[in-house]
Enzyme design. Structure first.
Site, short mmCIF file in Angstrom:
data_model
loop_
_atom_site.label_atom_id
_atom_site.label_comp_id
_atom_site.label_asym_id
_atom_site.label_seq_id
_atom_site.Cartn_x
_atom_site.Cartn_y
_atom_site.Cartn_z
N GLU A 32 3.91 70.59 67.69
CA GLU A 32 4.21 71.85 66.98
C GLU A 32 2.95 72.70 66.86
O GLU A 32 1.83 72.21 67.06
CB GLU A 32 4.80 71.56 65.61
CG GLU A 32 3.86 70.79 64.68
CD GLU A 32 4.14 71.04 63.20
OE1 GLU A 32 4.16 72.22 62.80
OE2 GLU A 32 4.29 70.07 62.46
N LYS A 83 4.14 64.36 52.69
CA LYS A 83 3.17 64.49 51.60
C LYS A 83 3.91 64.43 50.27
O LYS A 83 5.05 64.89 50.17
CB LYS A 83 2.46 65.84 51.69
CG LYS A 83 1.41 65.88 52.76
CD LYS A 83 0.36 66.96 52.45
CE LYS A 83 -0.68 67.00 53.54
NZ LYS A 83 -0.46 68.05 54.53
N1 PSU Z 1 3.89 69.16 55.95
C1 PSU Z 1 2.61 68.86 56.22
N2 PSU Z 1 1.92 69.65 57.09
C2 PSU Z 1 2.51 70.73 57.72
C3 PSU Z 1 3.88 71.01 57.43
C4 PSU Z 1 4.51 70.22 56.55
O1 PSU Z 1 2.06 67.91 55.68
O2 PSU Z 1 1.85 71.42 58.50
C5 PSU Z 1 4.53 72.17 58.13
C6 PSU Z 1 5.38 71.67 59.32
O3 PSU Z 1 5.31 72.63 60.35
C7 PSU Z 1 6.77 71.63 58.73
C8 PSU Z 1 6.74 72.83 57.81
O4 PSU Z 1 7.79 71.70 59.70
O5 PSU Z 1 5.46 72.81 57.24
C9 PSU Z 1 7.84 72.79 56.77
O6 PSU Z 1 7.90 74.00 56.09
P1 PSU Z 1 9.11 74.30 55.07
O7 PSU Z 1 8.95 73.33 53.94
O8 PSU Z 1 8.94 75.72 54.65
O9 PSU Z 1 10.37 74.08 55.85
#
Ligand code: PSU
Ligand code: MN
Length: 310
Positions: A30, A164
């Site tokens: 990604e 996390k």
């Molecule tokens: N969690 C992490 N590092 C990240 C992300 C999540 O520890 O970089 C990023 C990933 O790209 C994940 C996105 O798909 O955040 C999720 O965002 P949201 O909660 O807005 O869907």
């Protein structure tokens, strides 16, 4: 998908196209982790390092992003550099894709959108750091990452270091069960919590080898059970963080987000950024180490999965 639609929107790099044609192992990566997850130039070095690790294992890396309205599967070093330093890169999850393409702008793909483009191309393995999930307090905010709904329908396996604890880990695992997503612990039955090897919550199943992981994927998709798989790979022991320091950073970040009324797609980047600031450079090194570790495992699984397909 029809070829004319592929060509209308997607540029696949020569290496990835060749790998697809000759059924070689491929691992998707990604780009949100590059544009929104790490500071420059560490993000660029990491992105390039991840590709090398995948190649060393005999697989082909396919880093995914949207550049000037075109979906790119497989990036060159200039494109990775651009995503690493440019401040106008949009965070693109499923719902953001049409707008970013129509406006001809550039975006970094999340787990959800990287899965979508991988699946369109036929790439089955994807490596990242951590996935999105159910946020703490979701019973009030309804904040659940689109990564989870994507996992319920899109047939790509994600190797990650768990989630996390900015998230509610227990609720995230419950939601994944409801959505029918297998959660495999790699050499563990304790779901990892990104900087920590153990969250205290159990994984669905445990696999001991890349072959076992590949066999689970094959059985699922052979049977037409569409949807993703989470392969949770704990951070290497020597990089594991200190639980008290991480917990207190997360508490502070959550309080600040609430006070500033952060919502929607800004929530995750805000929390990640705060935790990063509060835990300092050490968390960055840990983040890089676990991302490398995941790329290594994903490539090994991709190689085995490819063998099973022959
Ligand atoms: N969690 C992490 N590092 C990240 C992300 C999540 O520890 O970089 C990023 C990933 O790209 C994940 C996105 O798909 O955040 C999720 O965002 P949201 O909660 O807005 O869907
Ligand atoms: Mn959200």
């Amino acid at each position: 998908m029809a070829n004319y639609i592929l060509n209308k929107y997607i540029d696949i790099s020569k290496e990835v196209l060749n790998a697809l044609e000759f059924n070689k192992p491929i691992v998707a990566l990604e780009s949100t982790i590059i544009s929104h997850g790490m500071p420059y130039p560490k993000n660029m070095e990491t992105a390039i390092g991840l590709e090398s690790i995948i190649k060393e294992n005999g697989a082909i890396p396919a880093t995914i992003a949207i550049i000037d309205g075109r979906i790119k599967v497989g990036l060159n070093s200039e494109q990775i550099e651009y995503l690493s330093y440019d401040k106008n890169i949009v965070k693109v999850s499923r719902r953001d894709i049409p707008y970013v393409i129509a406006m001809g702008i550039s975006g970094a793909t999340t787990v959800a959108s990287t899965m979508i483009f991988s699946n369109i191309c036929g790439i089955r393995l994807f490596s990242t750091g951590g996935i999105g999930g159910v946020h703490r307090g979701a019973e009030k905010t309804f904040d659940i990452s689109a990564d989870l709904t994507e996992l319920s329908t899109t047939s790509v396996a994600i190797v990650c270091a768990g989630v996390k604890s900015i998230l509610d880990i227990n609720l995230t695992l419950e939601k994944l069960e409801t959505l029918g997503v297998p959660v495999i612990g790699y050499k563990t039955d304790n779901f990892p919590a990104f900087y920590l090897r153990e969250s205290g919550f159990k994984t669905d199943v445990k696999a001991e080898t890349p072959i076992q992981c590949a066999e689970i994927l094959k059985a699922k998709w052979d049977l037409g059970l569409l949807g993703g798989v989470v392969i949770a790979n704990p951070i290497p022991k020597e990089y594991e963080g200190n639980k008290d320091i991480i917990d207190s950073a997360i508490e502070t970040a959550l309080k600040e987000a609430q006070a500033l009324k952060i919502a929607g797609k800004e929530t995750t980047p805000f929390l990640l950024d705060k935790v990063k600031d509060l835990t300092g450079g050490e968390s960055l090194e840990a983040n890089i180490a676990l991302a490398n570790n995941n790329a290594d495992l994903a490539a090994k699984i991709a190689v085995e999965y490819c063998k099973l397909q022959r």
